[in-house]
Design an enzyme around this catalytic site. Structure first.
Site, short mmCIF file in Angstrom:
data_model
loop_
_atom_site.label_atom_id
_atom_site.label_comp_id
_atom_site.label_asym_id
_atom_site.label_seq_id
_atom_site.Cartn_x
_atom_site.Cartn_y
_atom_site.Cartn_z
N SER A 175 0.83 -1.20 0.00
CA SER A 175 0.00 0.00 0.00
C SER A 175 0.87 1.24 0.00
O SER A 175 1.94 1.26 0.61
CB SER A 175 -0.92 0.03 1.23
N TYR A 182 -2.77 -0.18 9.83
CA TYR A 182 -2.69 -0.65 8.45
C TYR A 182 -1.33 -0.35 7.84
O TYR A 182 -0.72 -1.21 7.19
CB TYR A 182 -3.81 0.01 7.63
#
Length: 246
Positions: A141, A155
């Site tokens: 990501s 995250y």
């Protein structure tokens, strides 16, 4: 587009979004494709049917990537059905967006189980089946490099771990002709993407291209890394983020 004919791929979390687009892209290039899904059997069946309707072979396996047994069983089911495994795409992910003070122990445990332990165990199970030209591709990501809003701590941490896993596995598996790479998408237009116009506009402003990616654009990068043309690319991170981290 037959670069992957006679190759078999397993895409975790392949029933929707980026994972489904990856499954389709690999199948379009000739690969047999297995996907895992957690709960949405209907969505997984739709992806499988689309691939089969185009003349490909596909399989859906129910597997929660937080469950170590399910992860390894999905690899075994792929090998049993198609006779081998050449490409592993670690795509399944848990996304928890919350301020630090509001993160529960349950959310932390599940995120780390799916996003960190899951890819490691999948690679461990897949590695014995991969031969010369084998591929392990993990979806990271952009927020591992640049977390522009509060709430990404968990995250971002989990996705940052994929950099270390990718580099270490590239060194370990390189002598066997297996490449290991990381694709880090930026904001992508999936059913999990934000819809608030103000928030979308703010995210777009952080990219150089001023827009979200389509799942197919991310899948195209993954598909390239799976082909023979990328045989000298390993231990690398490809930021498919529209310039978000530029």
């Amino acid at each position: 587009m037959n670069e992957l004919t006679s190759r078999t791929a397993l895409v975790t979390g392949g029933s929707r979004g980026i994972g489904a687009a990856i499954a389709r892209a690999l199948a379009e290039r000739g690969a047999d494709v297995a996907i895992t899904y957690h709960t949405n059997a209907e969505a997984a069946a739709k992806v499988v049917d689309e691939i089969k309707d185009r003349g490909g072979r596909a399989l859906a396996v129910q597997a929660d990537s937080a469950d170590p047994v399910a992860v390894t069983s999905a690899v075994a089911a792929t090998v049993e059905t198609f006779g081998g495994l050449d490409i592993l795409v670690n795509n399944a992910a848990a996304f928890e967006f919350a301020p630090l003070a509001e993160l529960s122990a349950e959310a932390v445990n599940r995120t780390l189980a799916v996003n960190v332990r899951g890819p490691l165990l999948a690679a461990q199970a897949a590695a014995p089946h991969l031969g010369e030209g084998g591929r392990i591709i993990t979806i990271g990501s952009n927020v591992a490099d640049r977390a522009v809003f509060p709430g990404f701590a968990l995250y971002s941490m989990s996705k940052s771990a994929m950099t270390g896993l990718t580099k270490a596995l590239a060194r370990e598996l390189g002598p066997r002709g297996i490449t290991v790479n990381l694709v880090s998408p930026g904001p992508t237009q999936t059913d999990a993407a934000p819809t608030d116009p103000g928030f979308v506009e703010a995210i777009n402003a952080f990219t150089a291209l001023g827009r979200f990616a389509t799942p197919a654009e991310i899948a195209a990068v993954v598909a390239f890394l799976a082909t023979p043309a990328a045989q000298y690319v390993t231990g690398s991170t490809v930021n498919a983020d529209g310039g978000f981290t530029a």
